[in-house]
Motif scaffolding. Sequence first.
Motif, PDB file in Angstrom:
ATOM      1  N   SER A 105      -3.204  15.876   6.767  1.00 16.61           N
ATOM      2  CA  SER A 105      -2.515  16.848   5.904  1.00 16.61           C
ATOM      3  C   SER A 105      -1.156  16.335   5.446  1.00 16.61           C
ATOM      4  O   SER A 105      -0.226  16.233   6.243  1.00 16.61           O
ATOM      5  CB  SER A 105      -2.362  18.208   6.599  1.00 16.61           C
ATOM      6  N   GLY A 106      -1.115  15.949   4.196  1.00 16.20           N
ATOM      7  CA  GLY A 106       0.162  15.615   3.572  1.00 16.20           C
ATOM      8  C   GLY A 106       0.834  14.370   4.097  1.00 16.20           C
ATOM      9  O   GLY A 106       1.974  14.423   4.552  1.00 16.20           O
ATOM     10  N   ILE A 107       0.137  13.242   4.019  1.00 19.94           N
ATOM     11  CA  ILE A 107       0.764  11.986   4.469  1.00 19.94           C
ATOM     12  C   ILE A 107       1.258  11.183   3.267  1.00 19.94           C
ATOM     13  O   ILE A 107       0.504  10.880   2.351  1.00 19.94           O
ATOM     14  CB  ILE A 107      -0.231  11.137   5.293  1.00 19.94           C
ATOM     15  N   SER A 108       2.555  10.863   3.305  1.00 18.77           N
ATOM     16  CA  SER A 108       3.137   9.976   2.297  1.00 18.77           C
ATOM     17  C   SER A 108       3.763   8.814   3.046  1.00 18.77           C
ATOM     18  O   SER A 108       4.493   9.028   4.021  1.00 18.77           O
ATOM     19  CB  SER A 108       4.216  10.690   1.488  1.00 18.77           C
ATOM     20  N   GLN A 160      -0.803  14.496  10.781  1.00 17.69           N
ATOM     21  CA  GLN A 160       0.498  14.286  10.133  1.00 17.69           C
ATOM     22  C   GLN A 160       1.266  13.175  10.833  1.00 17.69           C
ATOM     23  O   GLN A 160       1.055  12.920  12.018  1.00 17.69           O
ATOM     24  CB  GLN A 160       1.326  15.569  10.203  1.00 17.69           C
ATOM     25  N   VAL A 161       2.177  12.546  10.088  1.00 15.26           N
ATOM     26  CA  VAL A 161       3.030  11.527  10.702  1.00 15.26           C
ATOM     27  C   VAL A 161       4.214  12.250  11.347  1.00 15.26           C
ATOM     28  O   VAL A 161       5.000  12.885  10.658  1.00 15.26           O
ATOM     29  CB  VAL A 161       3.547  10.531   9.642  1.00 15.26           C
ATOM     30  N   VAL A 162       4.307  12.162  12.681  1.00 12.28           N
ATOM     31  CA  VAL A 162       5.422  12.850  13.348  1.00 12.28           C
ATOM     32  C   VAL A 162       6.574  11.901  13.675  1.00 12.28           C
ATOM     33  O   VAL A 162       7.711  12.331  13.807  1.00 12.28           O
ATOM     34  CB  VAL A 162       4.994  13.613  14.621  1.00 12.28           C
ATOM     35  N   ILE A 202       0.849  -1.201   0.000  1.00 11.12           N
ATOM     36  CA  ILE A 202       0.000   0.000   0.000  1.00 11.12           C
ATOM     37  C   ILE A 202       0.882   1.247   0.000  1.00 11.12           C
ATOM     38  O   ILE A 202       1.818   1.351   0.779  1.00 11.12           O
ATOM     39  CB  ILE A 202      -0.924   0.039   1.236  1.00 11.12           C
ATOM     40  N   GLN A 203       0.539   2.158  -0.892  1.00 15.73           N
ATOM     41  CA  GLN A 203       1.337   3.382  -1.034  1.00 15.73           C
ATOM     42  C   GLN A 203       0.417   4.585  -0.907  1.00 15.73           C
ATOM     43  O   GLN A 203      -0.586   4.670  -1.629  1.00 15.73           O
ATOM     44  CB  GLN A 203       1.967   3.359  -2.429  1.00 15.73           C
ATOM     45  N   LEU A 204       0.751   5.493   0.003  1.00 19.14           N
ATOM     46  CA  LEU A 204      -0.029   6.728   0.127  1.00 19.14           C
ATOM     47  C   LEU A 204       0.854   7.873  -0.320  1.00 19.14           C
ATOM     48  O   LEU A 204       1.980   8.011   0.169  1.00 19.14           O
ATOM     49  CB  LEU A 204      -0.460   6.957   1.575  1.00 19.14           C
ATOM     50  N   ASP A 205       0.332   8.643  -1.255  1.00 19.80           N
ATOM     51  CA  ASP A 205       1.138   9.708  -1.818  1.00 19.80           C
ATOM     52  C   ASP A 205       0.499  11.077  -1.529  1.00 19.80           C
ATOM     53  O   ASP A 205      -0.553  11.393  -2.084  1.00 19.80           O
ATOM     54  CB  ASP A 205       1.284   9.467  -3.335  1.00 19.80           C
ATOM     55  N   SER A 206       1.105  11.827  -0.636  1.00 17.04           N
ATOM     56  CA  SER A 206       0.657  13.190  -0.266  1.00 17.04           C
ATOM     57  C   SER A 206      -0.843  13.287  -0.056  1.00 17.04           C
ATOM     58  O   SER A 206      -1.498  14.137  -0.660  1.00 17.04           O
ATOM     59  CB  SER A 206       1.030  14.198  -1.361  1.00 17.04           C
ATOM     60  N   ILE A 207      -1.385  12.433   0.796  1.00 17.70           N
ATOM     61  CA  ILE A 207      -2.843  12.520   0.946  1.00 17.70           C
ATOM     62  C   ILE A 207      -3.259  13.555   1.993  1.00 17.70           C
ATOM     63  O   ILE A 207      -2.626  13.731   3.020  1.00 17.70           O
ATOM     64  CB  ILE A 207      -3.525  11.160   1.240  1.00 17.70           C
ATOM     65  N   THR A 208      -4.342  14.243   1.644  1.00 17.62           N
ATOM     66  CA  THR A 208      -4.996  15.119   2.620  1.00 17.62           C
ATOM     67  C   THR A 208      -6.461  14.683   2.645  1.00 17.62           C
ATOM     68  O   THR A 208      -6.953  14.109   1.674  1.00 17.62           O
ATOM     69  CB  THR A 208      -4.953  16.614   2.212  1.00 17.62           C
TER      70      THR A 208
END
Length: 286
Positions: free
Chosen positions: A24-27, A222-224, A3-9
């Motif tokens: 906001s902006g998860i890749s 966001q992924v921190v 599974i690939q997530l590309d810049s999802i908001t």
Amino acid sequence: MAIQLDSITYTYGVGTPFEKQALSGISLSIENGEFLGIIGHTGSGKSTFVQHLNGLLHPTTGTVTVNGVDISAKTEEAKTMRHKVGMVFQYPEHQLFEETIAQDIAFGPKNLGLPDDEVDRRVREAMQFVGLHYDIYAERSPFHLSGGQMRRVAIAGVIAMEPDFLVLDEPSAGLDPFGREEIFEQIIKLHKEKGITVILVSHNMEDISRMATRLIVLDKGQVVLDGEPLTIFKDHRQVLQSVGVDVPPVSVLIESLRERGLPISNDILTVDDAVEAIVEGGQHVK
Ligand SMILES: Nc1ncnc2c1ncn2[C@@H]1O[C@H](COP(=O)(O)OP(=O)(O)OP(=O)(O)O)[C@@H](O)[C@H]1O
Ligand SMILES: [Mg+2]
């Protein structure tokens, strides 16, 4: 490929007074065979995030692909990929609705249009896998079971779809310790024996650090942090604290024993390992 997530908001209620940006902006890539734990304060976006993995929610911007296929697409191929990702919600017993346990588990495979004998094979296998004896439970109502058993039926329903990925959002919420252990045993077995990629959301740091091979920490959508559980709990306490995530109680205990001079390793996340290390370390203290 996985599974690939590309810049999802993701924004809820676009254009309404309740508009709320939840992601906001998860890749991110989730690789085959991983056991990914997802933690974060309440409202950090965990449930919103996982609902993107099987197309229950489509990103406002960005793309999610499963095995290279964009799952937002309106194609048969995209639908097939969405079915590869099974989802067990919080309180999955609310998803049960058929008269018998066997019918409930058969619902998904039937909807796939599979022949009856294949549906039957899958139901039997899934029930066996979650430890519900077919002859005893198949014809019973799912509503007279214990909380732990109901969740096993819900999990069996997802297993019967033969997914490659299993997403669980707080699967042990509201269960007693025995029911919790029951569920986690099933999940560990699915990961180990069937090689299913698991994505688990949990508030219980001890459970998650015991099982996950990788952990991501969400804050405000966001992924921190993203890494091995041990590294995250050992080296990133300040970040965790700042985003309102607890470290496992065992880590706190180990740290405070070390500060008091007990010679024990801080590579410990579980109670069992801690007991062993404390007994061992204590032998060196006069
Ligand atoms: N249906 C909705 N409509 C509007 N806003 C929503 C909706 N669902 C969630 N939100 C908001 O989106 C943000 C992320 O919510 P989400 O449910 O994904 O968080 P969570 O990390 O799963 O929280 P919890 O730990 O409480 O389950 C929160 O601010 C929440 O209030
Ligand atoms: Mg949630």
